[in-house]
Scaffold this motif. Structure first.
Motif, mmCIF file in Angstrom:
data_model
loop_
_atom_site.group_PDB
_atom_site.id
_atom_site.type_symbol
_atom_site.label_atom_id
_atom_site.label_comp_id
_atom_site.label_asym_id
_atom_site.label_seq_id
_atom_site.Cartn_x
_atom_site.Cartn_y
_atom_site.Cartn_z
ATOM 1 N N GLY A 54 44.724 13.296 7.239
ATOM 2 C CA GLY A 54 44.589 14.747 7.362
ATOM 3 C C GLY A 54 44.387 15.263 8.775
ATOM 4 O O GLY A 54 44.213 16.461 8.981
ATOM 5 N N ILE A 55 44.417 14.387 9.761
ATOM 6 C CA ILE A 55 44.246 14.779 11.162
ATOM 7 C C ILE A 55 45.538 14.480 11.915
ATOM 8 O O ILE A 55 46.014 13.346 11.918
ATOM 9 C CB ILE A 55 43.080 14.023 11.840
ATOM 10 C CG1 ILE A 55 41.777 14.194 11.068
ATOM 11 C CG2 ILE A 55 42.933 14.433 13.294
ATOM 12 C CD1 ILE A 55 41.189 15.581 11.135
ATOM 13 N N LEU A 56 46.089 15.503 12.538
ATOM 14 C CA LEU A 56 47.259 15.330 13.393
ATOM 15 C C LEU A 56 46.749 15.173 14.816
ATOM 16 O O LEU A 56 46.048 16.046 15.328
ATOM 17 C CB LEU A 56 48.186 16.544 13.302
ATOM 18 C CG LEU A 56 49.377 16.542 14.244
ATOM 19 C CD1 LEU A 56 50.350 15.432 13.879
ATOM 20 C CD2 LEU A 56 50.073 17.877 14.228
ATOM 21 N N CYS A 57 47.074 14.052 15.440
ATOM 22 C CA CYS A 57 46.695 13.873 16.843
ATOM 23 C C CYS A 57 47.923 13.443 17.624
ATOM 24 O O CYS A 57 48.830 12.825 17.094
ATOM 25 C CB CYS A 57 45.544 12.894 17.000
ATOM 26 S SG CYS A 57 45.894 11.214 16.565
ATOM 27 N N TRP A 58 47.948 13.819 18.893
ATOM 28 C CA TRP A 58 49.066 13.478 19.748
ATOM 29 C C TRP A 58 48.538 12.987 21.072
ATOM 30 O O TRP A 58 47.432 13.303 21.497
ATOM 31 C CB TRP A 58 50.043 14.636 19.913
ATOM 32 C CG TRP A 58 49.456 15.915 20.372
ATOM 33 C CD1 TRP A 58 49.422 16.411 21.638
ATOM 34 C CD2 TRP A 58 48.798 16.895 19.568
ATOM 35 N NE1 TRP A 58 48.797 17.631 21.661
ATOM 36 C CE2 TRP A 58 48.409 17.945 20.402
ATOM 37 C CE3 TRP A 58 48.498 16.983 18.200
ATOM 38 C CZ2 TRP A 58 47.725 19.070 19.932
ATOM 39 C CZ3 TRP A 58 47.832 18.098 17.741
ATOM 40 C CH2 TRP A 58 47.461 19.116 18.598
ATOM 41 N N SER A 59 49.352 12.157 21.714
ATOM 42 C CA SER A 59 48.945 11.529 22.963
ATOM 43 C C SER A 59 50.159 11.245 23.822
ATOM 44 O O SER A 59 51.294 11.421 23.398
ATOM 45 C CB SER A 59 48.185 10.235 22.665
ATOM 46 O OG SER A 59 49.042 9.316 22.050
ATOM 47 N N ILE A 74 44.790 19.241 9.511
ATOM 48 C CA ILE A 74 45.912 19.825 8.782
ATOM 49 C C ILE A 74 45.465 20.795 7.690
ATOM 50 O O ILE A 74 46.139 21.789 7.439
ATOM 51 C CB ILE A 74 46.803 18.700 8.197
ATOM 52 C CG1 ILE A 74 47.537 18.004 9.318
ATOM 53 C CG2 ILE A 74 47.791 19.232 7.181
ATOM 54 C CD1 ILE A 74 48.441 18.902 10.127
ATOM 55 N N LYS A 75 44.334 20.568 7.071
ATOM 56 C CA LYS A 75 43.928 21.486 5.999
ATOM 57 C C LYS A 75 43.563 22.874 6.532
ATOM 58 O O LYS A 75 43.482 23.820 5.773
ATOM 59 C CB LYS A 75 42.802 20.899 5.164
ATOM 60 C CG LYS A 75 41.486 20.744 5.865
ATOM 61 C CD LYS A 75 40.478 20.146 4.913
ATOM 62 C CE LYS A 75 39.158 19.905 5.611
ATOM 63 N NZ LYS A 75 38.200 19.261 4.726
ATOM 64 N N LEU A 104 50.709 25.049 16.455
ATOM 65 C CA LEU A 104 49.923 24.954 15.227
ATOM 66 C C LEU A 104 48.831 26.015 15.285
ATOM 67 O O LEU A 104 48.070 26.074 16.248
ATOM 68 C CB LEU A 104 49.301 23.569 15.103
ATOM 69 C CG LEU A 104 50.248 22.386 15.234
ATOM 70 C CD1 LEU A 104 49.467 21.089 15.255
ATOM 71 C CD2 LEU A 104 51.252 22.383 14.118
ATOM 72 N N ILE A 105 48.757 26.846 14.250
ATOM 73 C CA ILE A 105 47.789 27.934 14.217
ATOM 74 C C ILE A 105 46.959 27.798 12.951
ATOM 75 O O ILE A 105 47.490 27.647 11.854
ATOM 76 C CB ILE A 105 48.505 29.306 14.234
ATOM 77 C CG1 ILE A 105 49.373 29.414 15.481
ATOM 78 C CG2 ILE A 105 47.500 30.437 14.160
ATOM 79 C CD1 ILE A 105 50.297 30.602 15.485
ATOM 80 N N GLY A 106 45.645 27.869 13.122
ATOM 81 C CA GLY A 106 44.745 27.800 11.982
ATOM 82 C C GLY A 106 43.302 27.872 12.404
ATOM 83 O O GLY A 106 42.915 27.327 13.439
ATOM 84 N N LYS A 131 52.328 19.088 3.768
ATOM 85 C CA LYS A 131 51.054 18.361 3.763
ATOM 86 C C LYS A 131 49.882 19.325 3.715
ATOM 87 O O LYS A 131 48.894 19.082 3.034
ATOM 88 C CB LYS A 131 50.929 17.460 5.000
ATOM 89 C CG LYS A 131 51.963 16.384 5.088
ATOM 90 C CD LYS A 131 51.681 15.286 4.132
ATOM 91 C CE LYS A 131 52.690 14.164 4.366
ATOM 92 N NZ LYS A 131 52.657 13.169 3.327
ATOM 93 N N ALA A 132 49.973 20.439 4.442
ATOM 94 C CA ALA A 132 48.884 21.417 4.458
ATOM 95 C C ALA A 132 48.715 22.026 3.074
ATOM 96 O O ALA A 132 47.600 22.256 2.624
ATOM 97 C CB ALA A 132 49.167 22.502 5.485
#
Length: 136
Positions: A54-59, A74-75, A104-106, A131-132
């Protein structure tokens, strides 16, 4: 002697290409271990991203390892927009190709995930929204 000097640049090019290939192979091996168990993952020239638990991470890849840039739960996702990479706040049209970013907005938070390919970003956009909705 001059015949040997003509081959020297080819030898340098071979050594350079071999070294670059080894670096890319190492980057891909590190990516596979970094993305292991992820529901959704990508690796391109703009960096790596994964959706895990449930966690989107980027690197990005620096100095032989992946350095996490940011993450997004993501939720909490309300909206995903496809934006141009370098032209400020301009959204991308459906025909656009090339580098872009997903906004991504939330929960009052806006973050951008870079992509090297707009088509792949569009696929991610729909998958993230699915997924959300599932996590709600």
């Amino acid at each position: 002697m001059t015949h040997g000097l003509l081959w020297f640049p080819l030898l340098i090019a071979f050594v350079l290409l071999t070294g670059l290939g080894w670096i890319e192979k190492r980057r891909q091996a590190l990516y596979r271990s970094w993305a292991k168990g992820a529901e959704l993952a990508k690796l391109d020239s703009s960096g790596a991203a994964r959706l895990k638990e449930g966690i989107l991470c980027w690197s990005n890849f620096e100095a032989g390892k992946f350095n996490d840039k940011d993450s997004f739960e993501i939720k909490q996702l309300e909206l995903v927009e496809l934006m141009a990479l370098s032209s400020g706040e301009a959204p991308l049209t459906n025909e656009s190709q090339g580098q872009c970013r997903l906004r991504l907005i939330g929960s009052g938070k806006e973050t951008d995930v870079p992509f090297a390919d707009a088509e792949r970003a569009r696929e991610w956009m729909s998958q993230l929204m699915e997924k959300a909705r599932c996590d709600l």
